[in-house]
Design a protein around this motif. Structure first.
Motif, PDB file in Angstrom:
ATOM      1  N   ALA A   1       0.829  -1.209   0.000  1.00  5.40           N
ATOM      2  CA  ALA A   1       0.000   0.000   0.000  1.00  5.40           C
ATOM      3  C   ALA A   1       0.864   1.260   0.000  1.00  5.40           C
ATOM      4  N   MET A   2       1.907   1.268   0.828  1.00  2.00           N
ATOM      5  CA  MET A   2       2.788   2.439   0.880  1.00  2.00           C
ATOM      6  C   MET A   2       3.645   2.551  -0.373  1.00  2.00           C
ATOM      7  N   SER A   3       4.190   1.431  -0.833  1.00  2.00           N
ATOM      8  CA  SER A   3       5.005   1.462  -2.050  1.00  2.00           C
ATOM      9  C   SER A   3       4.172   1.868  -3.255  1.00  2.00           C
ATOM     10  N   GLY A   4       2.924   1.398  -3.299  1.00  2.00           N
ATOM     11  CA  GLY A   4       2.045   1.774  -4.390  1.00  2.00           C
ATOM     12  C   GLY A   4       1.797   3.272  -4.430  1.00  2.00           C
TER      13      GLY A   4
ATOM     14  N   TYR B   1       3.829  -7.992  -3.856  1.00  2.00           N
ATOM     15  CA  TYR B   1       4.392  -6.959  -4.730  1.00  2.00           C
ATOM     16  C   TYR B   1       4.210  -7.333  -6.196  1.00  2.00           C
ATOM     17  N   LEU B   2       4.484  -8.580  -6.528  1.00  2.00           N
ATOM     18  CA  LEU B   2       4.337  -9.012  -7.908  1.00  2.00           C
ATOM     19  C   LEU B   2       2.871  -8.988  -8.328  1.00  2.00           C
ATOM     20  N   SER B   3       1.960  -9.316  -7.400  1.00  2.00           N
ATOM     21  CA  SER B   3       0.527  -9.233  -7.695  1.00  2.00           C
ATOM     22  C   SER B   3       0.117  -7.795  -7.984  1.00  2.00           C
ATOM     23  N   PHE B   4       0.639  -6.875  -7.188  1.00  2.00           N
ATOM     24  CA  PHE B   4       0.334  -5.460  -7.397  1.00  2.00           C
ATOM     25  C   PHE B   4       0.787  -5.008  -8.780  1.00  2.00           C
TER      26      PHE B   4
ATOM     27  N   PRO C   1      -6.865   2.487  -7.997  1.00  2.00           N
ATOM     28  CA  PRO C   1      -7.781   1.454  -7.500  1.00  2.00           C
ATOM     29  C   PRO C   1      -7.057   0.249  -6.909  1.00  2.00           C
ATOM     30  N   VAL C   2      -5.937  -0.165  -7.526  1.00  2.00           N
ATOM     31  CA  VAL C   2      -5.205  -1.323  -7.010  1.00  2.00           C
ATOM     32  C   VAL C   2      -4.587  -0.991  -5.652  1.00  2.00           C
ATOM     33  N   GLY C   3      -3.996   0.186  -5.546  1.00  2.00           N
ATOM     34  CA  GLY C   3      -3.418   0.597  -4.268  1.00  2.00           C
ATOM     35  C   GLY C   3      -4.465   0.725  -3.185  1.00  2.00           C
ATOM     36  N   ALA C   4      -5.641   1.241  -3.543  1.00  2.00           N
ATOM     37  CA  ALA C   4      -6.725   1.352  -2.566  1.00  2.00           C
ATOM     38  C   ALA C   4      -7.168  -0.028  -2.100  1.00  2.00           C
ATOM     39  N   GLY C   5      -7.178  -0.988  -3.013  1.00  2.00           N
ATOM     40  CA  GLY C   5      -7.568  -2.347  -2.637  1.00  2.00           C
ATOM     41  C   GLY C   5      -6.599  -2.958  -1.635  1.00  2.00           C
TER      42      GLY C   5
ATOM     43  N   PHE D   1      -7.896   7.133   2.235  1.00  2.00           N
ATOM     44  CA  PHE D   1      -8.704   8.249   1.739  1.00  2.00           C
ATOM     45  C   PHE D   1      -7.977   9.018   0.630  1.00  2.00           C
ATOM     46  N   LEU D   2      -6.648   9.079   0.705  1.00  2.00           N
ATOM     47  CA  LEU D   2      -5.891   9.727  -0.369  1.00  2.00           C
ATOM     48  C   LEU D   2      -6.052   8.961  -1.679  1.00  2.00           C
ATOM     49  N   TYR D   3      -5.982   7.644  -1.586  1.00  2.00           N
ATOM     50  CA  TYR D   3      -6.231   6.831  -2.778  1.00  2.00           C
ATOM     51  C   TYR D   3      -7.622   7.106  -3.342  1.00  2.00           C
ATOM     52  N   LEU D   4      -8.640   7.082  -2.464  1.00  2.00           N
ATOM     53  CA  LEU D   4     -10.009   7.317  -2.924  1.00  2.00           C
ATOM     54  C   LEU D   4     -10.160   8.726  -3.498  1.00  2.00           C
ATOM     55  N   GLY D   5      -9.536   9.703  -2.862  1.00  2.00           N
ATOM     56  CA  GLY D   5      -9.594  11.069  -3.372  1.00  2.00           C
ATOM     57  C   GLY D   5      -8.954  11.193  -4.742  1.00  2.00           C
TER      58      GLY D   5
END
Length: 253
Positions: A75-78, A221-224, A106-110, A145-149
């Motif tokens: 999440a942070m790396s994304g 990470y590879l999935s992301f 969207p992927v990072g938010a997930g 929330f930053l991702y969603l924003g």
């Protein structure tokens, strides 16, 4: 940085970020990347839940770390990646950078959602509550929330260029939250435990638990990356198809 060097850097980015070259390079690798990411993730989680020893203090409840910790790191790396492509978008105005930012969100938010949910499930037996307004938990919630924003801001304008520019600025400003997440357990007195693994301090975890954690992390990470690249390929093909349909409609008219 001189203007000439900036120009060379921009030309290099335009060459390697060409949508056609991106498709030719990425699409053949996607099935292999997906298979390896699934295999690593399953191996790490099964190893951690079924074969790794229980934590001496938290018992079996700590096994959720094989999902929670990789999700938090991704999440942070994304978001760091999101801020990076946003910088490229603002400086060089490259459309593929905008596309990457649009698909990373969207992927990072997930993954951030998985981090929050798994953390809540871990917190209940440890703290007696699913949620506390702890500095680490709150800053990760802000990340969500930053991702969603960012996702909403891209779609908030009739002109896509304006949406991407506003979202890029939000991504860069929001990057200040990343060091807050990392150092929150050091800056404030929090319920959340300190960093188990750090670059400077090494790992404070038995190797029998560390290995499955690292394997699961690599799988996450590879999935992301696989999900982001797959979404980018689909978006490029969708835009090409739309362009062809519009051209055909104009010829028919």
């Amino acid at each position: 940085m001189t203007a000439g060097r900036m120009s060379k850097t921009g030309a290099w980015l335009h060459y390697f970020a060409n949508p056609g070259r991106f498709l030719r390079f990425v699409r053949p690798a996607l099935p292999w990347a997906a298979a390896v990411s699934i295999a690593l993730t399953v191996l790490g989680i099964v190893w951690g839940y079924a074969f790794a020893p229980a934590d001496w203090e938290q018992g079996d409840a700590a096994r959720i770390m094989y999902v929670h910790v990789p999700a938090a790191w991704v999440a942070m790396s994304g978001y760091a990646m999101l801020a990076g492509v946003s910088f490229f978008s603002i400086v060089w105005r490259h459309p593929l950078a905008d596309l990457a930012a649009e698909e990373i969100g969207p992927v990072g938010a997930g993954f951030t959602f998985v981090c929050l949910v798994s953390g809540a499930l871990w917190g209940k037996p440890m703290w007696g509550a699913y949620w506390v307004w702890d500095a680490r938990l709150t800053s990760v919630l802000v990340l969500f929330f930053l991702y969603l924003g960012h996702i909403a801001l891209i779609r908030a304008f009739d002109n896509p260029a304006h949406g991407h520019r506003a979202a890029a600025i939000l991504a860069l400003v929001g990057a200040i939250n990343l060091p807050i997440i990392v150092f929150s357990v050091q800056w404030w007195n929090t319920l959340h435990q300190g960093n188990t693994i750090s670059i400077s301090g090494g790992a404070r975890i038995y190797v029998t638990m560390l290995y499955p954690l690292l394997i699961s992390t690599l799988g996450f990470y590879l999935s992301f990356l696989t999900l982001v690249c797959a979404r980018m390929c689909a978006a490029i093909m969708e835009r090409r198809t739309r362009t062809l349909l519009v051209a055909a409609a104009e010829r028919a008219a």
